[in-house]
Design an enzyme around this catalytic site. Structure first.
Site, PDB file in Angstrom:
ATOM      1  N   CYS A 110      -2.412   6.820  -0.761  1.00 41.08           N
ATOM      2  CA  CYS A 110      -1.746   5.520  -0.854  1.00 41.08           C
ATOM      3  C   CYS A 110      -2.418   4.647   0.185  1.00 41.08           C
ATOM      4  CB  CYS A 110      -0.249   5.651  -0.574  1.00 41.08           C
ATOM      5  SG  CYS A 110       0.569   4.042  -0.421  1.00 41.08           S
ATOM      6  N   CYS A 113       0.277   1.975   1.991  1.00 39.63           N
ATOM      7  CA  CYS A 113       1.249   2.495   2.967  1.00 39.63           C
ATOM      8  C   CYS A 113       1.047   3.998   3.014  1.00 39.63           C
ATOM      9  CB  CYS A 113       2.678   2.037   2.677  1.00 39.63           C
ATOM     10  SG  CYS A 113       3.216   2.061   0.955  1.00 39.63           S
ATOM     11  N   SER A 114       2.030   4.783   2.625  1.00 36.68           N
ATOM     12  CA  SER A 114       1.824   6.236   2.628  1.00 36.68           C
ATOM     13  C   SER A 114       2.694   6.896   1.565  1.00 36.68           C
ATOM     14  CB  SER A 114       2.156   6.819   4.004  1.00 36.68           C
ATOM     15  OG  SER A 114       1.344   6.248   4.988  1.00 36.68           O
ATOM     16  N   CYS A 115       2.732   6.291   0.363  1.00 36.99           N
ATOM     17  CA  CYS A 115       3.583   6.816  -0.706  1.00 36.99           C
ATOM     18  C   CYS A 115       3.197   8.263  -1.024  1.00 36.99           C
ATOM     19  CB  CYS A 115       3.445   5.948  -1.945  1.00 36.99           C
ATOM     20  SG  CYS A 115       4.045   4.273  -1.661  1.00 36.99           S
TER      21      CYS A 115
END
Lengths: 206, 225
Positions: A110, A113-115
């Site tokens: 991601c 962000c950090s999905c």
């Protein structure tokens, strides 16, 4: 054209700069204002510390390896199939399974962000959230994979999945050789977290 | 132009540091507290996921680069609590404050509701009558990677895929549109597609021109080719 008005309101700067003190300050204030329940915080931590983690995804992969009807169902409606096993919830509302083959290697990132598929893999590790991974996985996936010890043949095509919407991806790695007749529990032991992100392979059968 | 968080394809970052599964779920105690405070505050229902993402993206570039993951979370949470009027800057300074309104306090997540709250999630699929303009196999071109209605607003079209040609490889029904939802403009659901881009169309020096990068993109990010 209106402009984003939140740009200049960085209220956090009045909080202590040390992050542990900063969290503690927020927690204290919200508790005093009656806006959080400390027992709920403990329950949230317990959930992600002890109940939800890559063991969930490993169970899905092991079943996909050993049960062809489940495998078909997994690739036709992943969300429903994993929800039937009890894996659903926050950051896993829409799940898509990706099959690795000799010719296609899938890897998930991601960049914005950090999905990450929380109900299947838990909370993402530090490297998944790092600038280096987010910046580089899309541009030079093969170099990034090499840093994980993963070497691919040139005729294997890499597919990098950038999780830009609310779809969350689970890589289904190839079943290791020499595991014929193994139980799902034995197979699940071979499934590493990284093999379900695409930055690793399952463990070898020993 | 995009913001600091939009780092896909950026040069200059060092090697990735794998943990090979050995890292603790929470490396420090405050990481766990930061996650829990942020998740619990979300249950007050005063903002949605897209607003909270945008709040992190709105950190100054200097803070965003300097802060670790959970520092971004808690700092953006503090900003959002103030922006939404739940907490004042004076209260953040003094750590003293009046009890929140009854309607707010009624929403506080209680321990016995944590399991059901977390497992409920927040699906973004919506049933709409909006016509799906593209089919699998259609070539498309992305538009400029900026929020169309608000300068500096939230968007999920990364800069590296701005104005690039790709191919539709899947469609997923209509989903809440982040560019609207992050800014109080409702859910505004739109058809969502998976679009495949050849590495050679994204990068001047692709590692392997046949590799693909797949992105999930909303209909209004796309133009027919």
């Amino acid at each position: 054209m209106p402009h984003d008005s939140n740009d200049h309101t960085h209220a956090h700067s009045v909080l202590p700069s040390d992050p542990a003190l900063r969290v503690n300050a927020l927690e204290t204030l919200l508790m005093r204002k009656g806006l959080i329940d400390l027992n709920a915080l403990d329950a949230i931590i317990d959930t992600y510390q002890n109940k939800i983690g890559p063991q969930n995804g490993a169970m899905v992969v092991a079943r996909a390896w050993s049960d062809s009807a489940f495998c078909n169902s997994l690739f036709s409606d992943t969300t429903k199939t994993v929800a039937d096993l009890g894996f659903y919830g926050r950051q896993g509302e829409h799940i898509v399974a990706l099959q690795n083959t000799d010719k296609i290697h899938n890897i998930v990132v991601c960049t914005l962000c950090s999905c990450y598929p929380w109900p299947l893999l838990g909370i993402p590790p530090t490297w998944y959230k790092s600038d280096a991974y987010r910046a580089r996985a899309v541009r030079e996936p093969r170099k990034v994979l090499a840093e994980f010890g993963v070497a691919l043949l040139n005729d294997t095509s890499v597919r990098v999945w950038d999780s830009t919407a609310e779809l969350r991806y689970l890589v289904i790695p190839q079943r290791p050789e020499g595991t014929e007749g193994w139980s799902e529990l034995q197979l699940a032991e071979l499934v590493t977290r990284d093999s379900m992100i695409g930055t690793g392979f399952p463990k070898d059968a020993q | 132009m995009s913001r600091i968080h939009d780092m896909g394809g950026r040069f200059g970052d060092g090697p990735v540091m794998p943990d090979f599964g050995h890292e603790a779920v929470f490396k420090k105690k405050w990481h766990a507290r930061a996650l829990a405070v942020t998740v619990a505050s979300g249950f007050l229902g005063q903002w949605n996921l897209d607003e909270s993402r945008h709040s992190r993206e709105n950190l100054s570039p200097a803070d965003y680069s300097k802060f670790s993951y959970y520092e971004k979370w808690i700092s953006a949470l503090a900003d959002m609590l103030v922006a939404k009027g739940l907490v004042s800057v004076e209260e953040l300074q003094s750590l003293q404050g009046e009890r929140g309104s009854d309607s707010l306090c009624e929403r506080v997540l209680r321990a016995e509701k944590v399991a059901s709250g977390l497992s409920k999630g927040g699906p973004t699929l919506r049933y709409t009558s909006i016509t799906q303009l593209y089919m699998t196999g259609d070539p498309v071109k992305t538009r400029l990677a900026e929020n169309r209605s608000l300068s500096g607003g939230h968007t999920r079209l990364p800069n590296y895929a701005s104005q690039k040609v790709g191919t539709i490889v899947g469609s997923h029904g209509s989903h809440i549109f982040p560019d609207a939802h992050a800014h109080g403009a409702g859910e505004a659901p739109e058809p969502l597609y998976t679009v495949a881009f050849k590495a050679s169309t994204l990068w001047e020096h692709p590692e392997n021109p046949c590799d693909l990068v797949m992105l999930d993109l909303w209909q209004s990010y796309l133009e027919p080719l």
